[in-house]
Design an enzyme around this catalytic site. Structure first.
Site, PDB file in Angstrom:
ATOM      1  N   ASN A   1     -17.668 -18.953  11.435  1.00 41.79           N
ATOM      2  CA  ASN A   1     -16.774 -19.969  11.173  1.00 41.79           C
ATOM      3  C   ASN A   1     -17.020 -21.015  11.811  1.00 41.79           C
ATOM      4  OD1 ASN A   1     -17.752 -19.281  13.994  1.00 41.79           O
ATOM      5  ND2 ASN A   1     -16.190 -19.271  15.632  1.00 41.79           N
TER       6      ASN A   1
ATOM      7  N   GLU B   1     -15.179 -25.162  12.981  1.00 41.71           N
ATOM      8  CA  GLU B   1     -13.825 -25.345  13.519  1.00 41.71           C
ATOM      9  C   GLU B   1     -13.830 -26.613  13.642  1.00 41.71           C
ATOM     10  OE1 GLU B   1     -15.335 -23.796  18.227  1.00 41.71           O
ATOM     11  OE2 GLU B   1     -14.273 -22.178  17.688  1.00 41.71           O
TER      12      GLU B   1
ATOM     13  N   CYS C   1     -11.653 -18.971  10.136  1.00 40.42           N
ATOM     14  CA  CYS C   1     -12.248 -17.914  10.324  1.00 40.42           C
ATOM     15  C   CYS C   1     -13.634 -17.482   9.933  1.00 40.42           C
ATOM     16  CB  CYS C   1     -11.505 -16.730   9.951  1.00 40.42           C
ATOM     17  SG  CYS C   1     -10.102 -17.028  11.475  1.00 40.42           S
TER      18      CYS C   1
ATOM     19  N   GLU D   1     -14.670 -15.159   8.405  1.00 38.58           N
ATOM     20  CA  GLU D   1     -14.112 -14.057   6.743  1.00 38.58           C
ATOM     21  C   GLU D   1     -13.333 -15.009   5.795  1.00 38.58           C
ATOM     22  OE1 GLU D   1     -13.107 -13.725  10.433  1.00 38.58           O
ATOM     23  OE2 GLU D   1     -12.318 -11.976  10.740  1.00 38.58           O
TER      24      GLU D   1
ATOM     25  N   CYS E   1      -8.339 -11.023  12.046  1.00 39.35           N
ATOM     26  CA  CYS E   1      -6.989 -11.983  12.391  1.00 39.35           C
ATOM     27  C   CYS E   1      -6.201 -11.467  11.384  1.00 39.35           C
ATOM     28  CB  CYS E   1      -7.084 -13.647  12.887  1.00 39.35           C
ATOM     29  SG  CYS E   1      -7.438 -14.418  10.989  1.00 39.35           S
TER      30      CYS E   1
ATOM     31  N   CYS F   1      -6.559 -13.724   7.737  1.00 42.44           N
ATOM     32  CA  CYS F   1      -8.004 -12.799   6.732  1.00 42.44           C
ATOM     33  C   CYS F   1      -7.371 -11.291   6.733  1.00 42.44           C
ATOM     34  CB  CYS F   1      -9.292 -13.035   8.144  1.00 42.44           C
ATOM     35  SG  CYS F   1      -9.765 -14.603   8.496  1.00 42.44           S
TER      36      CYS F   1
HETATM   37  N1  THU Z   1     -12.182 -16.337  14.611  1.00 41.79           N
HETATM   38  C1  THU Z   1     -12.700 -16.340  12.981  1.00 41.79           C
HETATM   39  O1  THU Z   1     -13.594 -16.457  12.526  1.00 41.79           O
HETATM   40  N2  THU Z   1     -12.261 -14.752  12.808  1.00 41.79           N
HETATM   41  C2  THU Z   1     -10.950 -14.295  13.267  1.00 41.79           C
HETATM   42  O2  THU Z   1     -10.688 -13.406  12.632  1.00 41.79           O
HETATM   43  C3  THU Z   1     -10.604 -14.499  14.347  1.00 41.79           C
HETATM   44  C4  THU Z   1     -11.075 -16.242  14.883  1.00 41.79           C
HETATM   45  C5  THU Z   1     -12.318 -18.077  15.310  1.00 41.79           C
HETATM   46  C6  THU Z   1     -11.992 -18.889  14.698  1.00 41.79           C
HETATM   47  C7  THU Z   1     -12.406 -19.784  15.938  1.00 41.79           C
HETATM   48  O3  THU Z   1     -13.354 -20.936  15.679  1.00 41.79           O
HETATM   49  C8  THU Z   1     -12.462 -18.586  16.756  1.00 41.79           C
HETATM   50  O4  THU Z   1     -12.281 -17.674  16.638  1.00 41.79           O
HETATM   51  C9  THU Z   1     -12.297 -18.311  17.745  1.00 41.79           C
HETATM   52  O5  THU Z   1     -10.673 -18.854  17.924  1.00 41.79           O
END
Ligand code: THU
Length: 140
Positions: free
Chosen positions: A46, A48, A57, A59, A98, A101
């Site tokens: 991920n 940010e 994310c 994925e 999520c 994704c």
């Molecule tokens: N996140 C993912 O990388 N994958 C997911 O399926 C759900 C959330 C990350 C996004 C963000 O950087 C952190 O988790 C918190 O939401």
């Protein structure tokens, strides 16, 4: 192609990929890995941003990298690993991919593709998103 040893290799890659996360805001590091039909494994984590909504994310980072770097290969399996145990509210919900994704997985993977989720197990993609959005053009 997606036998037990391939999934284990993919799971290890997803766990290792967490180290590449850029998650200074949530401190929630997620790693993912996509297995291609040519045996290549493409990792992602991920990423940010100070403008929170720009976050991508793990994925999707992995799938977008796979699609752009190996455009002739097919994606046959995906693994995802997160640090849910670091969170007091940790539960399986925290480990699941999520919805956004899942929709992107449907774009690139077959309905029976195995999705390995750390601490949960392997689910078929069609069980994770039984009713995806599909774009079908209406003929004039
Ligand atoms: N996140 C993912 O990388 N994958 C997911 O399926 C759900 C959330 C990350 C996004 C963000 O950087 C952190 O988790 C918190 O939401």
């Amino acid at each position: 192609m997606t036998d037990v040893s391939a999934i284990r290799r993919l799971a290890d890659a997803a766990r290792a990929a967490r180290a590449g996360a850029h998650a200074p805001y949530s401190k929630f590091q997620v790693g993912a890995a996509v297995l291609l039909d040519n045996g290549v494994i493409v990792p992602g984590a991920n990423v940010e941003n100070a403008s929170y909504g720009l976050t991508c994310c793990a994925e999707r980072v992995a799938m977008f990298a796979a699609r752009t770097q190996y455009s002739r290969a097919s994606m046959v399996a995906l693994a995802v690993s997160c640090g849910a145990d670091d969170f007091v509210h940790a539960g399986n919900h925290t480990r699941m991919p999520c919805g956004a994704c899942r929709q992107v997985m449907v774009e690139f993977m077959a309905p029976d593709a195995p999705i390995w989720i750390d601490g949960v197990g392997t689910h078929k993609l069609s069980d994770l998103l039984p009713t995806p959005f599909k774009l079908t053009r209406m003929l004039p």
